[in-house]
Design a protein around this motif. Structure first.
Motif, PDB file in Angstrom:
ATOM      1  N   ALA A 193      89.058   3.165 112.950  1.00 56.69           N
ATOM      2  CA  ALA A 193      87.621   2.885 112.959  1.00 56.69           C
ATOM      3  C   ALA A 193      86.913   3.696 114.043  1.00 56.69           C
ATOM      4  O   ALA A 193      85.829   4.243 113.803  1.00 56.69           O
ATOM      5  N   ALA A 194      87.509   3.790 115.222  1.00 54.47           N
ATOM      6  CA  ALA A 194      86.895   4.554 116.315  1.00 54.47           C
ATOM      7  C   ALA A 194      86.814   6.041 115.968  1.00 54.47           C
ATOM      8  O   ALA A 194      85.805   6.698 116.270  1.00 54.47           O
ATOM      9  N   THR A 195      87.840   6.557 115.334  1.00 52.82           N
ATOM     10  CA  THR A 195      87.841   7.966 114.927  1.00 52.82           C
ATOM     11  C   THR A 195      86.732   8.217 113.907  1.00 52.82           C
ATOM     12  O   THR A 195      85.992   9.199 114.012  1.00 52.82           O
ATOM     13  N   LEU A 196      86.609   7.338 112.937  1.00 54.60           N
ATOM     14  CA  LEU A 196      85.547   7.482 111.937  1.00 54.60           C
ATOM     15  C   LEU A 196      84.165   7.348 112.568  1.00 54.60           C
ATOM     16  O   LEU A 196      83.268   8.140 112.284  1.00 54.60           O
ATOM     17  N   THR A 197      83.989   6.356 113.425  1.00 53.66           N
ATOM     18  CA  THR A 197      82.699   6.124 114.071  1.00 53.66           C
ATOM     19  C   THR A 197      82.291   7.326 114.913  1.00 53.66           C
ATOM     20  O   THR A 197      81.136   7.757 114.869  1.00 53.66           O
ATOM     21  N   ALA A 198      83.243   7.887 115.662  1.00 53.60           N
ATOM     22  CA  ALA A 198      82.954   9.060 116.487  1.00 53.60           C
ATOM     23  C   ALA A 198      82.525  10.256 115.635  1.00 53.60           C
ATOM     24  O   ALA A 198      81.764  11.116 116.098  1.00 53.60           O
ATOM     25  N   ALA A 199      82.982  10.304 114.388  1.00 56.88           N
ATOM     26  CA  ALA A 199      82.629  11.397 113.482  1.00 56.88           C
ATOM     27  C   ALA A 199      81.378  11.081 112.653  1.00 56.88           C
ATOM     28  O   ALA A 199      80.988  11.863 111.784  1.00 56.88           O
ATOM     29  N   GLY A 200      80.760   9.915 112.902  1.00 55.18           N
ATOM     30  CA  GLY A 200      79.510   9.580 112.244  1.00 55.18           C
ATOM     31  C   GLY A 200      79.619   8.745 110.979  1.00 55.18           C
ATOM     32  O   GLY A 200      78.645   8.606 110.242  1.00 55.18           O
ATOM     33  N   TYR A 201      80.774   8.163 110.735  1.00 56.59           N
ATOM     34  CA  TYR A 201      80.972   7.332 109.543  1.00 56.59           C
ATOM     35  C   TYR A 201      80.855   5.851 109.897  1.00 56.59           C
ATOM     36  O   TYR A 201      81.055   5.460 111.044  1.00 56.59           O
ATOM     37  N   ASP A 202      80.572   5.032 108.893  1.00 52.11           N
ATOM     38  CA  ASP A 202      80.506   3.583 109.065  1.00 52.11           C
ATOM     39  C   ASP A 202      81.827   2.969 108.621  1.00 52.11           C
ATOM     40  O   ASP A 202      82.132   2.922 107.425  1.00 52.11           O
ATOM     41  N   ALA A 203      82.588   2.489 109.572  1.00 51.25           N
ATOM     42  CA  ALA A 203      83.910   1.918 109.289  1.00 51.25           C
ATOM     43  C   ALA A 203      83.903   0.394 109.302  1.00 51.25           C
ATOM     44  O   ALA A 203      84.960  -0.229 109.243  1.00 51.25           O
ATOM     45  N   GLY A 213     101.105  18.120 100.161  1.00 52.72           N
ATOM     46  CA  GLY A 213     101.625  17.509 101.371  1.00 52.72           C
ATOM     47  C   GLY A 213     101.338  16.015 101.418  1.00 52.72           C
ATOM     48  O   GLY A 213     100.654  15.459 100.561  1.00 52.72           O
ATOM     49  N   GLU A 214     101.876  15.385 102.422  1.00 53.94           N
ATOM     50  CA  GLU A 214     101.640  13.963 102.655  1.00 53.94           C
ATOM     51  C   GLU A 214     100.610  13.795 103.768  1.00 53.94           C
ATOM     52  O   GLU A 214     100.484  14.645 104.642  1.00 53.94           O
ATOM     53  N   VAL A 215      99.904  12.695 103.733  1.00 58.83           N
ATOM     54  CA  VAL A 215      99.043  12.314 104.853  1.00 58.83           C
ATOM     55  C   VAL A 215      99.934  11.492 105.779  1.00 58.83           C
ATOM     56  O   VAL A 215     100.404  10.415 105.402  1.00 58.83           O
ATOM     57  N   PRO A 216     100.219  12.005 106.980  1.00 54.35           N
ATOM     58  CA  PRO A 216     101.126  11.290 107.877  1.00 54.35           C
ATOM     59  C   PRO A 216     100.538   9.968 108.359  1.00 54.35           C
ATOM     60  O   PRO A 216      99.328   9.861 108.568  1.00 54.35           O
ATOM     61  N   ASP A 217     101.395   8.978 108.525  1.00 56.04           N
ATOM     62  CA  ASP A 217     100.943   7.666 108.987  1.00 56.04           C
ATOM     63  C   ASP A 217     100.752   7.723 110.500  1.00 56.04           C
ATOM     64  O   ASP A 217     101.716   7.890 111.244  1.00 56.04           O
ATOM     65  N   PRO A 218      99.516   7.564 110.990  1.00 53.37           N
ATOM     66  CA  PRO A 218      99.265   7.663 112.421  1.00 53.37           C
ATOM     67  C   PRO A 218      99.486   6.362 113.193  1.00 53.37           C
ATOM     68  O   PRO A 218      99.323   6.332 114.408  1.00 53.37           O
ATOM     69  N   TYR A 219      99.848   5.298 112.513  1.00 54.64           N
ATOM     70  CA  TYR A 219      99.873   3.960 113.101  1.00 54.64           C
ATOM     71  C   TYR A 219     100.675   3.873 114.402  1.00 54.64           C
ATOM     72  O   TYR A 219     100.231   3.257 115.363  1.00 54.64           O
ATOM     73  N   GLU A 252      92.941  11.797 114.369  1.00 55.57           N
ATOM     74  CA  GLU A 252      92.108  13.002 114.231  1.00 55.57           C
ATOM     75  C   GLU A 252      92.696  13.933 113.172  1.00 55.57           C
ATOM     76  O   GLU A 252      91.967  14.497 112.356  1.00 55.57           O
ATOM     77  N   GLU A 253      94.019  14.086 113.183  1.00 48.12           N
ATOM     78  CA  GLU A 253      94.694  14.921 112.190  1.00 48.12           C
ATOM     79  C   GLU A 253      94.460  14.372 110.780  1.00 48.12           C
ATOM     80  O   GLU A 253      94.156  15.125 109.844  1.00 48.12           O
ATOM     81  N   VAL A 254      94.581  13.059 110.627  1.00 51.52           N
ATOM     82  CA  VAL A 254      94.342  12.429 109.324  1.00 51.52           C
ATOM     83  C   VAL A 254      92.891  12.655 108.900  1.00 51.52           C
ATOM     84  O   VAL A 254      92.624  13.008 107.742  1.00 51.52           O
ATOM     85  N   LEU A 255      91.949  12.498 109.810  1.00 47.17           N
ATOM     86  CA  LEU A 255      90.543  12.696 109.467  1.00 47.17           C
ATOM     87  C   LEU A 255      90.300  14.122 108.978  1.00 47.17           C
ATOM     88  O   LEU A 255      89.586  14.322 107.994  1.00 47.17           O
ATOM     89  N   ASP A 256      90.882  15.113 109.635  1.00 45.67           N
ATOM     90  CA  ASP A 256      90.717  16.502 109.192  1.00 45.67           C
ATOM     91  C   ASP A 256      91.220  16.683 107.755  1.00 45.67           C
ATOM     92  O   ASP A 256      90.543  17.295 106.922  1.00 45.67           O
ATOM     93  N   MET A 257      92.398  16.159 107.456  1.00 45.47           N
ATOM     94  CA  MET A 257      92.962  16.258 106.102  1.00 45.47           C
ATOM     95  C   MET A 257      92.080  15.542 105.091  1.00 45.47           C
ATOM     96  O   MET A 257      91.825  16.042 103.995  1.00 45.47           O
ATOM     97  N   VAL A 258      91.639  14.347 105.463  1.00 44.17           N
ATOM     98  CA  VAL A 258      90.835  13.517 104.574  1.00 44.17           C
ATOM     99  C   VAL A 258      89.489  14.183 104.281  1.00 44.17           C
ATOM    100  O   VAL A 258      89.041  14.205 103.130  1.00 44.17           O
ATOM    101  N   GLU A 259      88.850  14.736 105.303  1.00 45.15           N
ATOM    102  CA  GLU A 259      87.530  15.341 105.080  1.00 45.15           C
ATOM    103  C   GLU A 259      87.609  16.528 104.131  1.00 45.15           C
ATOM    104  O   GLU A 259      86.825  16.613 103.178  1.00 45.15           O
TER     105      GLU A 259
END
Length: 169
Positions: free
Chosen positions: A71-81, A131-137, A145-152
């Motif tokens: 949520a913090a990563t999304l919020t910092a990038a301007g998304y509503d989480a 490729g796979e989206v790695p689990d950042p948990y 941040e890596e997941v957000l780049d792939m997702v965007e």
């Protein structure tokens, strides 16, 4: 393996489309993809024609908000989480959605494997398809941040494919 240039499966209902995003617990990867894809579809004027949902193959987080780091990563990038609440994938989703996108091969196996309407999320990644989206948990903030780049970038490709499929508004 597919790419963003590949035509998505036809909609089950003409003029409408439904995408389900699936990860393990529905608190990191798939909700991040859900929020970003929904934002991209809104920007493209497709939000009223494309439904996006996310879920986890496991049920232990059902009803919970997304991981605070996601949520913090999304919020910092301007998304509503803030609206996300975890839910569990149901086998009926395979018939209810036009496209089911799993975050990794384990999630893909958990939903029954690849088919015309079921694939890896990153099969549509324009940079590294398949490729796979790695689990950042269990990692640090940089994993989110890596997941957000792939997702965007993948959400951009999916949005463009949906515009081609459904036509621009």
């Amino acid at each position: 393996m597919t790419t963003a240039e590949t035509v998505l499966p036809a909609p089950r209902t003409p003029g409408r489309y439904s995408v389900a995003l699936v990860c393990l617990g529905n608190i990191c990867r798939s909700p991040m993809a859900d929020v970003v894809l929904a934002a991209r579809l809104e920007e493209a004027g497709l939000a009223d024609r494309v439904r996006v949902v996310s879920s986890g193959t496991g049920g232990w987080h059902v009803g919970n908000p997304m991981d605070e780091r996601a949520a913090a990563t999304l919020t910092a990038a301007g998304y509503d989480a803030t609206r996300h609440r975890a839910q569990q994938f149901a086998p009926t989703w395979l018939d209810e959605h036009d496209l089911v996108l799993a975050m990794d091969r384990s999630n893909l196996a958990d939903v029954g494997g690849a088919s015309e309407r079921v694939m890896l999320f990153r099969d549509l990644d324009p940079v590294a398809p398949g490729g796979e989206v790695p689990d950042p948990y269990y990692g640090g903030d940089d994993g989110f941040e890596e997941v957000l780049d792939m997702v965007e970038r993948t959400a951009d490709a999916i949005t463009a494919a949906l515009q081609r499929l459904l036509g621009r508004p």
